[in-house]
Write a protein that holds these residues in place. Structure first.
Motif, PDB file in Angstrom:
ATOM      1  N   GLU A 130       0.919  -1.440  -0.042  1.00  0.00           N
ATOM      2  CA  GLU A 130       0.063  -0.074   0.083  1.00  0.00           C
ATOM      3  C   GLU A 130       0.899   1.276   0.017  1.00  0.00           C
ATOM      4  O   GLU A 130       0.462   2.203  -0.608  1.00  0.00           O
ATOM      5  CB  GLU A 130      -0.975   0.030   1.268  1.00  0.00           C
ATOM      6  CG  GLU A 130      -1.992  -1.118   1.352  1.00  0.00           C
ATOM      7  CD  GLU A 130      -1.376  -2.410   1.763  1.00  0.00           C
ATOM      8  OE1 GLU A 130      -0.401  -2.660   2.289  1.00  0.00           O
ATOM      9  OE2 GLU A 130      -1.893  -3.475   1.219  1.00  0.00           O
ATOM     10  N   GLU A 131       1.964   1.311   0.725  1.00  0.00           N
ATOM     11  CA  GLU A 131       2.836   2.508   0.898  1.00  0.00           C
ATOM     12  C   GLU A 131       3.557   2.569  -0.532  1.00  0.00           C
ATOM     13  O   GLU A 131       3.783   3.551  -0.958  1.00  0.00           O
ATOM     14  CB  GLU A 131       3.866   2.316   2.019  1.00  0.00           C
ATOM     15  CG  GLU A 131       3.495   2.255   3.217  1.00  0.00           C
ATOM     16  CD  GLU A 131       4.395   1.958   4.395  1.00  0.00           C
ATOM     17  OE1 GLU A 131       4.699   2.651   5.317  1.00  0.00           O
ATOM     18  OE2 GLU A 131       4.890   0.791   4.374  1.00  0.00           O
ATOM     19  N   ILE A 132       4.106   1.517  -0.955  1.00  0.00           N
ATOM     20  CA  ILE A 132       4.614   1.412  -2.511  1.00  0.00           C
ATOM     21  C   ILE A 132       3.686   2.184  -3.410  1.00  0.00           C
ATOM     22  O   ILE A 132       4.105   3.012  -4.186  1.00  0.00           O
ATOM     23  CB  ILE A 132       5.314   0.299  -2.703  1.00  0.00           C
ATOM     24  CG1 ILE A 132       6.354   0.148  -1.884  1.00  0.00           C
ATOM     25  CG2 ILE A 132       5.761   0.174  -4.437  1.00  0.00           C
ATOM     26  CD1 ILE A 132       6.982  -1.312  -2.174  1.00  0.00           C
ATOM     27  N   VAL A 133       2.566   1.798  -3.492  1.00  0.00           N
ATOM     28  CA  VAL A 133       1.400   2.306  -4.334  1.00  0.00           C
ATOM     29  C   VAL A 133       1.321   3.835  -4.518  1.00  0.00           C
ATOM     30  O   VAL A 133       1.172   4.556  -5.060  1.00  0.00           O
ATOM     31  CB  VAL A 133       0.125   1.468  -4.376  1.00  0.00           C
ATOM     32  CG1 VAL A 133      -0.714   2.115  -5.177  1.00  0.00           C
ATOM     33  CG2 VAL A 133       0.324  -0.267  -4.916  1.00  0.00           C
ATOM     34  N   HIS A 134       1.256   4.229  -3.199  1.00  0.00           N
ATOM     35  CA  HIS A 134       0.973   5.553  -2.709  1.00  0.00           C
ATOM     36  C   HIS A 134       2.190   6.406  -3.304  1.00  0.00           C
ATOM     37  O   HIS A 134       2.139   7.181  -3.808  1.00  0.00           O
ATOM     38  CB  HIS A 134       0.793   5.547  -1.330  1.00  0.00           C
ATOM     39  CG  HIS A 134       0.626   7.029  -1.097  1.00  0.00           C
ATOM     40  ND1 HIS A 134      -0.572   7.987  -1.024  1.00  0.00           N
ATOM     41  CD2 HIS A 134       1.400   7.901  -0.180  1.00  0.00           C
ATOM     42  CE1 HIS A 134      -0.417   9.137  -0.729  1.00  0.00           C
ATOM     43  NE2 HIS A 134       1.081   9.333  -0.095  1.00  0.00           N
ATOM     44  N   LEU A 135       3.414   5.832  -3.066  1.00  0.00           N
ATOM     45  CA  LEU A 135       4.515   6.571  -3.338  1.00  0.00           C
ATOM     46  C   LEU A 135       4.645   6.789  -4.828  1.00  0.00           C
ATOM     47  O   LEU A 135       5.006   7.560  -5.453  1.00  0.00           O
ATOM     48  CB  LEU A 135       5.668   5.670  -2.708  1.00  0.00           C
ATOM     49  CG  LEU A 135       6.066   6.044  -1.305  1.00  0.00           C
ATOM     50  CD1 LEU A 135       7.051   4.950  -0.901  1.00  0.00           C
ATOM     51  CD2 LEU A 135       6.585   7.522  -0.992  1.00  0.00           C
ATOM     52  N   GLU A 136       4.458   5.427  -5.322  1.00  0.00           N
ATOM     53  CA  GLU A 136       4.774   5.553  -6.835  1.00  0.00           C
ATOM     54  C   GLU A 136       3.660   6.383  -7.648  1.00  0.00           C
ATOM     55  O   GLU A 136       4.080   7.000  -8.450  1.00  0.00           O
ATOM     56  CB  GLU A 136       4.271   4.080  -7.423  1.00  0.00           C
ATOM     57  CG  GLU A 136       4.229   3.824  -9.118  1.00  0.00           C
ATOM     58  CD  GLU A 136       3.508   2.497  -9.162  1.00  0.00           C
ATOM     59  OE1 GLU A 136       4.412   1.934 -10.284  1.00  0.00           O
ATOM     60  OE2 GLU A 136       2.663   1.691  -8.829  1.00  0.00           O
ATOM     61  N   ASN A 137       2.330   6.625  -7.133  1.00  0.00           N
ATOM     62  CA  ASN A 137       1.417   7.554  -7.627  1.00  0.00           C
ATOM     63  C   ASN A 137       1.767   8.931  -7.411  1.00  0.00           C
ATOM     64  O   ASN A 137       1.619   9.770  -8.216  1.00  0.00           O
ATOM     65  CB  ASN A 137       0.152   7.343  -7.026  1.00  0.00           C
ATOM     66  CG  ASN A 137      -0.648   6.035  -7.535  1.00  0.00           C
ATOM     67  OD1 ASN A 137      -0.477   5.546  -8.673  1.00  0.00           O
ATOM     68  ND2 ASN A 137      -1.508   5.495  -6.654  1.00  0.00           N
ATOM     69  N   SER A 138       2.618   9.094  -6.480  1.00  0.00           N
ATOM     70  CA  SER A 138       3.133  10.520  -5.988  1.00  0.00           C
ATOM     71  C   SER A 138       4.378  10.804  -6.746  1.00  0.00           C
ATOM     72  O   SER A 138       4.176  11.878  -7.502  1.00  0.00           O
ATOM     73  CB  SER A 138       3.421  10.353  -4.456  1.00  0.00           C
ATOM     74  OG  SER A 138       3.855  11.722  -4.144  1.00  0.00           O
ATOM     75  N   PHE A 139       5.107   9.934  -7.298  1.00  0.00           N
ATOM     76  CA  PHE A 139       6.152  10.144  -7.871  1.00  0.00           C
ATOM     77  C   PHE A 139       5.539  10.329  -9.538  1.00  0.00           C
ATOM     78  O   PHE A 139       6.186  11.088 -10.166  1.00  0.00           O
ATOM     79  CB  PHE A 139       7.045   8.854  -8.131  1.00  0.00           C
ATOM     80  CG  PHE A 139       8.000   8.883  -7.122  1.00  0.00           C
ATOM     81  CD1 PHE A 139       8.911   9.805  -6.669  1.00  0.00           C
ATOM     82  CD2 PHE A 139       8.111   7.891  -6.258  1.00  0.00           C
ATOM     83  CE1 PHE A 139       9.841   9.935  -5.467  1.00  0.00           C
ATOM     84  CE2 PHE A 139       8.773   7.559  -5.138  1.00  0.00           C
ATOM     85  CZ  PHE A 139       9.901   8.764  -4.763  1.00  0.00           C
ATOM     86  N   ILE A 140       4.629   9.559 -10.056  1.00  0.00           N
ATOM     87  CA  ILE A 140       4.098   9.661 -11.078  1.00  0.00           C
ATOM     88  C   ILE A 140       3.386  11.220 -11.505  1.00  0.00           C
ATOM     89  O   ILE A 140       3.699  11.911 -12.213  1.00  0.00           O
ATOM     90  CB  ILE A 140       2.999   8.620 -11.618  1.00  0.00           C
ATOM     91  CG1 ILE A 140       3.871   7.267 -11.825  1.00  0.00           C
ATOM     92  CG2 ILE A 140       2.229   9.101 -12.785  1.00  0.00           C
ATOM     93  CD1 ILE A 140       2.967   6.087 -11.830  1.00  0.00           C
ATOM     94  N   LYS A 141       2.737  11.605 -10.227  1.00  0.00           N
ATOM     95  CA  LYS A 141       2.232  13.010 -10.221  1.00  0.00           C
ATOM     96  C   LYS A 141       3.217  14.061 -10.621  1.00  0.00           C
ATOM     97  O   LYS A 141       3.089  14.944 -11.088  1.00  0.00           O
ATOM     98  CB  LYS A 141       1.172  13.182  -9.181  1.00  0.00           C
ATOM     99  CG  LYS A 141      -0.296  12.417  -9.164  1.00  0.00           C
ATOM    100  CD  LYS A 141      -0.730  12.832  -7.868  1.00  0.00           C
ATOM    101  CE  LYS A 141      -2.209  11.955  -8.124  1.00  0.00           C
ATOM    102  NZ  LYS A 141      -2.832  12.005  -6.643  1.00  0.00           N
ATOM    103  N   GLU A 142       4.535  14.004  -9.708  1.00  0.00           N
ATOM    104  CA  GLU A 142       5.485  14.763  -9.745  1.00  0.00           C
ATOM    105  C   GLU A 142       6.194  14.792 -11.191  1.00  0.00           C
ATOM    106  O   GLU A 142       6.499  15.784 -11.819  1.00  0.00           O
ATOM    107  CB  GLU A 142       6.282  14.282  -8.761  1.00  0.00           C
ATOM    108  CG  GLU A 142       7.627  15.444  -8.653  1.00  0.00           C
ATOM    109  CD  GLU A 142       8.739  15.166  -7.693  1.00  0.00           C
ATOM    110  OE1 GLU A 142       9.726  15.336  -7.718  1.00  0.00           O
ATOM    111  OE2 GLU A 142       8.128  14.549  -6.897  1.00  0.00           O
ATOM    112  N   ILE A 143       6.184  13.668 -11.624  1.00  0.00           N
ATOM    113  CA  ILE A 143       6.713  13.562 -13.298  1.00  0.00           C
ATOM    114  C   ILE A 143       5.794  14.311 -14.086  1.00  0.00           C
ATOM    115  O   ILE A 143       6.177  15.082 -14.923  1.00  0.00           O
ATOM    116  CB  ILE A 143       7.030  12.188 -13.652  1.00  0.00           C
ATOM    117  CG1 ILE A 143       8.096  11.616 -12.641  1.00  0.00           C
ATOM    118  CG2 ILE A 143       7.461  12.041 -15.120  1.00  0.00           C
ATOM    119  CD1 ILE A 143       8.346  10.207 -13.060  1.00  0.00           C
ATOM    120  N   MET A 144       4.448  14.013 -13.940  1.00  0.00           N
ATOM    121  CA  MET A 144       3.534  14.655 -14.835  1.00  0.00           C
ATOM    122  C   MET A 144       3.301  15.949 -14.406  1.00  0.00           C
ATOM    123  O   MET A 144       2.576  16.639 -15.346  1.00  0.00           O
ATOM    124  CB  MET A 144       2.315  14.139 -14.619  1.00  0.00           C
ATOM    125  CG  MET A 144       2.319  12.441 -15.256  1.00  0.00           C
ATOM    126  SD  MET A 144       3.035  12.344 -16.614  1.00  0.00           S
ATOM    127  CE  MET A 144       1.758  12.628 -17.847  1.00  0.00           C
TER     128      MET A 144
END
Length: 149
Positions: A130-144
């Motif tokens: 769950e933590e990794i999915v949250h982090l991944e989504n956060s990184f993707i939003k930052e990249i976008m």
């Protein structure tokens, strides 16, 4: 990896199965399965294998979170990892850092992969799914273009 004694060929997948189409993300929660049964990398080009190929391997399947290739063919492309990079990333995420570094050292681009993904790997390291999915989504939003919160 097989030729250098870091892996062996098996007839069918065992342990944690790295599958880019899995709904589940690899996490520290998979560490016990890895330690007891190993990790399987499917010997197939992800570019050439269709969905039906990977759908056969959903049991214990795990996808890696966002990581960037360090290999010369797909350098800095997201998700386009070599088998070696996928295993190195998996080991690092499962907090098997020494093993990850040892394996990364067998290829010229191993250090490049680690350097390119240092922030991501450290963020994912030892975290729950769950933590990794949250982090991944956060990184993707930052990249976008959307800043992390």
């Amino acid at each position: 990896m097989v030729r250098l004694g870091f892996a062996k060929l098996v007839d069918r997948p065992v342990g944690v199965v790295l599958n880019p189409l899995s709904d589940r993300v690899l996490s520290v929660g998979d560490r016990e399965t890895y330690l007891s049964r190993g990790i399987t990398v499917l010997d197939s080009s992800w570019n050439r294998s269709d969905d039906s190929f990977f759908r056969k391997y959903v049991r214990n399947g795990r996808r890696l979170p966002l990581l960037f290739a360090g290999n010369p063919v797909n350098y800095s492309k997201p998700i386009k990892l070599s088998s070696l990079e996928a295993v190195v990333g998996s080991l690092y995420i499962m907090d098997e850092v020494e093993e990850a570094l040892k394996l990364a050292s067998i290829m010229k681009w191993g250090k490049t992969f680690l350097d390119l993904n240092r922030e991501l790997l450290e963020a994912y390291r030892g975290k729950s799914e769950e933590e990794i999915v949250h982090l991944e989504n956060s990184f993707i939003k930052e990249i976008m273009g959307e800043p992390r919160q």
